[in-house]
Design a protein around this motif. Structure first.
Motif, PDB file in Angstrom:
ATOM      1  N   PHE A 382       0.838  -1.190   0.000  1.00  0.00           N
ATOM      2  CA  PHE A 382       0.000   0.000   0.000  1.00  0.00           C
ATOM      3  C   PHE A 382       0.882   1.252   0.000  1.00  0.00           C
ATOM      4  N   ASP A 383       0.269   2.418  -0.001  1.00  0.00           N
ATOM      5  CA  ASP A 383       1.003   3.686  -0.081  1.00  0.00           C
ATOM      6  C   ASP A 383       1.555   4.017   1.298  1.00  0.00           C
ATOM      7  N   LEU A 384       2.779   3.550   1.548  1.00  0.00           N
ATOM      8  CA  LEU A 384       3.368   3.601   2.880  1.00  0.00           C
ATOM      9  C   LEU A 384       4.648   4.424   2.863  1.00  0.00           C
ATOM     10  N   THR A 385       4.793   5.348   3.822  1.00  0.00           N
ATOM     11  CA  THR A 385       6.047   6.083   4.031  1.00  0.00           C
ATOM     12  C   THR A 385       6.689   5.545   5.299  1.00  0.00           C
ATOM     13  N   TRP A 386       7.967   5.172   5.202  1.00  0.00           N
ATOM     14  CA  TRP A 386       8.624   4.565   6.357  1.00  0.00           C
ATOM     15  C   TRP A 386      10.126   4.799   6.284  1.00  0.00           C
TER      16      TRP A 386
END
Length: 467
Positions: A382-386
């Protein structure tokens, strides 16, 4: 009441009390069970569902504790009136109670760091403090007595590119939030000063401003952080004199502001004589570029703490003033609380000078990164920032999910997360996104199971969008 049950629960898998509680809670949320509706007696519902009375009683008890139901002696159990949202600090305390009652509940509300030996180091340090000179337990704090503590703090802070730091530049605070308050007390002037923040931002900026009767205005962001054009416009329209920002690790999105963008922000701040307050409390790893204090030593203030890398329990932070303004910062702290309690300051000195500290910090970073990788493995489609050195991930929800509905569904599945709405100003707009904090207080396997529950929800959005 019978119409809300899709089937008998006598052969259902998993804890039956949770399925009973989840079904009732969902019926209340959807309006199938109205406020004031009376639920069947425990034995009657147990017979209807083919389960034990104890299972139903446990489900009722959970929902009563949550405020979904209310029990009246001699009358029965009813659907309670919906209560207004409670403040974050109250809700955080409730989360601990939920976890105590239900070991399957996982709070991903705020980061919880792993114990990699720092607890043992703190216990040893506490013993040393307890054996200290008797007068240290009887006197008010003084600057001379705190000199070794400030020297240790200056050495700790100087590991980051924050510009020149001496012991006289460091003000010890009760955590990062108190550091923000002290800085703002030192610099705000006028009957109603204006503070700029990112359009999604750490709620502590807003709370500090409200306590100091300051107005807060939002500045638009892009993938690199604050947009210079939006900042310039906000200054011209409102006369804002302070920018509060988190450029190294933006909370809640996890974004990083690169050097060139920071230089643009500094040019605007200098042109309009705007003070920059940088919050650097969420970074676990090395900094990727120079801080605002290093780039603009005459106008940038810096706040950090040990909460995300050692422990939040001690409530210790550090505030740094720009060149020539340390006296104002010290005065604000001394007028506000005199200083840290002397035993606490001595404990801090022992910890910051412990030769094991670099290895402890590295171990905490490594363990937190393990949990981040588990989150990415589960949610990375999914559209994940990490980032492995950031104790949370930022998830933009797929089509079909709204942030409020997703957080409710996650909670119903035993996982507590924060909606993007909690980071927006009261009249601002928030994207359909959530912040998922890393909780290293639960076993890695339990954390992974929580991530998989979230993934299952993401894969199965509701047919009707909740608002």
């Amino acid at each position: 009441m019978g119409t809300i049950w899709p089937q008998s629960l006598s052969e259902a898998k998993g804890p039956k009390y949770k399925k009973v509680a989840d079904t009732i809670r969902s019926a209340v949320d959807l309006g199938s069970l109205k406020t004031g509706a009376k639920l069947p007696p425990v034995r009657d519902l147990a017979y209807q569902l083919g389960i034990t009375p104890g299972t139903v009683a446990r489900a009722y008890s959970i929902l009563t504790d949550e405020g979904v139901l209310e029990a009246e002696v001699g009358r029965g159990t009813f659907v309670a009136e919906k209560k207004k949202p409670v403040p974050d600090d109250v809700w955080s305390r409730q989360l601990h109670l939920l976890e105590a009652r239900d070991p399957g509940h996982v709070s991903l509300f705020s980061p919880r760091i792993a114990d990699m030996g720092q607890v043992a180091a703190m216990r040893e340090a506490l013993h040393k403090v307890a054996e200290g000179e008797a007068r240290s337990f009887l006197n008010y704090p003084t600057r001379d007595a705190y000199l070794p503590v400030r020297q240790a703090a200056a050495a700790w802070v100087s590991q980051s590119p924050v510009g020149p730091v001496s012991e006289s530049d460091v003000v010890l605070t009760h955590g990062g939030q108190n550091g923000l308050m002290v800085v703002l007390q030192a610099i705000l002037t006028g009957p109603q000063p204006v503070i700029m923040v990112e359009d999604l931002t750490y709620a502590g900026f807003r709370r500090a401003a409200e306590l100091l009767r300051a107005q807060v205005v939002e500045v638009a962001m892009d993938e690199h952080g604050i947009r210079p054009d939006s900042m310039e416009l906000a200054i011209r329209k409102t006369g804002a004199s302070v920018l509060c920002t988190s450029p190294e690790v933006h909370n809640p999105t996890g974004l990083h502001t690169p050097l060139e963008r920071r230089k643009e922000i500094v040019r605007i701040a200098r042109r309009h004589e705007v003070q920059i307050v940088e919050d650097d409390c969420y970074r676990l790893g090395e900094t990727r570029t120079s801080s605002y204090r290093a780039l603009a030593p005459e106008l940038a203030w810096h706040v950090s703490s040990i909460s995300k890398i050692l422990t939040p329990a001690l409530r210790v932070g550090f505030a740094l003033a720009p060149e020539g303004r340390s006296t104002e910062l010290r005065r604000a702290a001394e007028y506000g609380y005199f200083g840290l309690a002397q035993p606490l300051a001595e404990l801090l000195r022992i910890l910051l000078t412990d030769p094991r500290l670099p290895d402890l910090v590295a171990a905490v970073r490594g363990e937190m990164a393990r949990y981040v990788r588990v989150a990415v493995n589960a949610l990375g489609a999914f559209d994940l920032t990490w980032n492995p050195d950031v104790p949370f991930v930022w998830l933009r929800l797929p089509s079909g999910w709204r942030a409020a509905a997703f957080t409710r569904a996650a909670e119903a599945n035993g996982v507590q997360i924060r909606s993007a709405d909690e980071f927006a100003l009261r009249d601002g707009r928030a994207p359909h996104a959530v912040r998922i904090a890393i909780n290293a207080h639960v076993p890695l396997r339990q954390f992974e199971e929580a991530m998989l529950r979230l993934r299952a929800l993401l894969d199965n959005p509701p047919e009707q969008i909740s608002v």
